[in-house]
Write an enzyme that holds these catalytic residues in place. Sequence first.
Site: not given
Length: 269
Positions: A53, A75, A189
């Site tokens: 990642d 991503k 997040m």
Amino acid sequence: MTKILKSNSAETNETFSARKGKVYLVGCGLGDAEQLTLKAYRIIREAQIVLYDHLITDEILALIPSQTRKIYVGKPKNCHSISQERINALIADYASQGFSVARLKSGDPYIFGRGAEEALYLGEQGYQVEIIAGISSSVAGPACAGIPPTARGYASSFSVVSAHLKDAKFNTDWLPLLKVPNHTTVVLMGLSLAGAIRKAALQSGVPKDFPVAIVANASRPEQQSVITTVSGLAKAAKNVQGPAVIVFGDVVKLYGKLPQYQLQQVSFY
């Protein structure tokens, strides 16, 4: 599908493609290589194919042997260069050729890391999958800043939530947790949604002076802590570069009284 033209193994192509390789979903923690588990370190060193990642640090990537095939499948926010479906297919394709595959994930694969989706897909396709737990930022992030998620007299329980739902929708289901006595809420997040969180929290009756901390890039050289309140959350977030966790609760008052992971940037709002 991606195909490997030359194997690192001494086996013939016929023998190699006749069996399925094992897949490891490896939690890599916050980024400090010394916080890897021994098993994670061993798999990173031994796997023939590594998919990683965008949050995997250079320090951890440096542990991968030079002969290992490395594939970036990051991503980053607002820039999903590769879909989850494509990642699933890549892992399966390499495993179908007999390679041992390590899928490196920041934090823990099962804590908002979509590890369950990958494991389910691969299991349904008949591949052997092993989950290697990693240190989640939900626990280690606050700890690096000297903020314990639980502490006698401050918090007897804590929750870990995501500010995002599927399709980038804002999650507000967790806001009632901010009113639970002696409780800590750790939000993942949520940095880009700090303004929306502030507004929703105040509208739901959370006090303006309710303690909040933002801990960014925990365990990394650029680690940063911002100590603020619900009222100052949006302003504080503008001065932070993620990844970050947001900590709500009286445990934030312990900041500066407990050991921290390393020297870091600190701001108060």
